[in-house]
Write an enzyme that holds these catalytic residues in place. Structure first.
Site, short mmCIF file in Angstrom:
data_model
loop_
_atom_site.label_atom_id
_atom_site.label_comp_id
_atom_site.label_asym_id
_atom_site.label_seq_id
_atom_site.Cartn_x
_atom_site.Cartn_y
_atom_site.Cartn_z
N LEU A 179 -107.46 -54.83 -79.99
CA LEU A 179 -107.67 -53.41 -80.19
C LEU A 179 -108.19 -52.84 -78.87
O LEU A 179 -109.18 -53.33 -78.34
CB LEU A 179 -108.67 -53.15 -81.33
N ASP A 180 -107.50 -51.83 -78.36
CA ASP A 180 -107.86 -51.28 -77.05
C ASP A 180 -109.30 -50.78 -77.03
O ASP A 180 -109.84 -50.31 -78.04
CB ASP A 180 -106.93 -50.12 -76.69
N TYR A 181 -109.88 -50.84 -75.85
CA TYR A 181 -111.24 -50.34 -75.61
C TYR A 181 -111.45 -48.93 -76.17
O TYR A 181 -112.46 -48.64 -76.82
CB TYR A 181 -111.49 -50.37 -74.10
#
Length: 260
Positions: free
Chosen positions: A91-93
């Site tokens: 999950l992207d930052y």
């Protein structure tokens, strides 16, 4: 950090935006304090830059100057009975929402097989710039690393890996206070890096607040408007794991623009 599910095999949390999963991360170019953020030339942003820390649909940022905790560090302190939490997906930052961790090797392997075989249904919700003309889209556009940038990906029909996304419109309205936006449900068929961000950009409707892909006009707001909303892990020999969060963008979209 809100716990959505805590069972024998999996721990599922609602990850805040702008928060790393673990400590092994590079310097990230999407941090909201990036010094070169442009501002939107025709949509002033003072209302977008207010303190949203107490907003009921906006969980606190976990990477502030006074709290550099990652998702894993926070959970390991909260649940000291676990010595290791295993990643089963990414999950992207800058993306908030559902993040699943396995509590043992067997569970990690089982979830890993589901992701590999594309038997996990993930649903995201996002605010994209502009009013989409159609109510649904099926996007197929291959994705590759951007040779001109160390972080970004790009659409590349020659060398890119296949990528498919299903998009359904939920609402059309205005954000902060007069920017036309569309609230969309995004279902990635494949799982390429930055896939949803690139596929919405390809349609001419980039995700609001996405510093890397909302170009040439970037909305300098308090977060990127992309949230992992729902997940279903359909295990073959046991009940599926189904988790859902609230939609954090419901309260941010109005039907009519505010008059100046």
């Amino acid at each position: 950090m809100r716990i959505l599910h805590h069972g024998l095999n999996y721990l599922v949390v609602d990850k805040p935006p702008d928060c790393y999963i673990d400590g092994d991360h590079p310097t990230h170019p999407t941090h909201p304090t990036h010094p070169t953020h442009p501002t939107h030339p025709t949509h002033p942003t003072p209302d977008c830059n207010v303190d949203h820390s107490n907003h009921p649909h906006h969980p606190p940022n976990c990477n502030t100057e006074t709290n550099l905790d990652t998702v894993k560090a926070t959970l390991l302190r909260r649940f000291p009975q676990y010595t290791k939490l295993r990643n089963v997906h990414q999950l992207d930052y800058a993306t908030s929402g559902i993040y699943c961790l396995a509590l043992n090797k067997k569970a990690a392997a089982a979830a890993g097989r589901l992701f590999h075989d594309r038997k996990v249904k993930k649903t995201y919700v996002a605010l994209v710039r502009g009013h989409m003309k159609l109510d649904s889209y099926d996007i197929s556009a291959p994705i590759a690393k951007d040779p001109t940038h160390s972080f970004r990906m790009c659409i590349d029909n020659l060398t890119g890996r296949p990528a498919q996304t299903r998009i359904n419109v939920l609402r059309r309205g205005f954000f902060c206070p007069s920017l036309p936006v569309t609230m969309v449900q995004l279902e990635p068929i494949t799982g390429r890096r930055h896939q949803l961000r690139l596929h919405t950009q390809l349609l001419g409707h980039p995700i609001v607040g996405d510093f890397n892909y909302e170009q040439p006009e970037y909305t300098d707001t308090f977060r990127m408007m992309l949230h992992a909303w729902k997940i279903v892990l359909a295990f073959p020999d046991e009940a599926p794991l189904c988790v859902e969060t609230e939609n954090p963008f419901d309260a941010l979209v109005v039907e009519r623009p505010e008059e100046k």
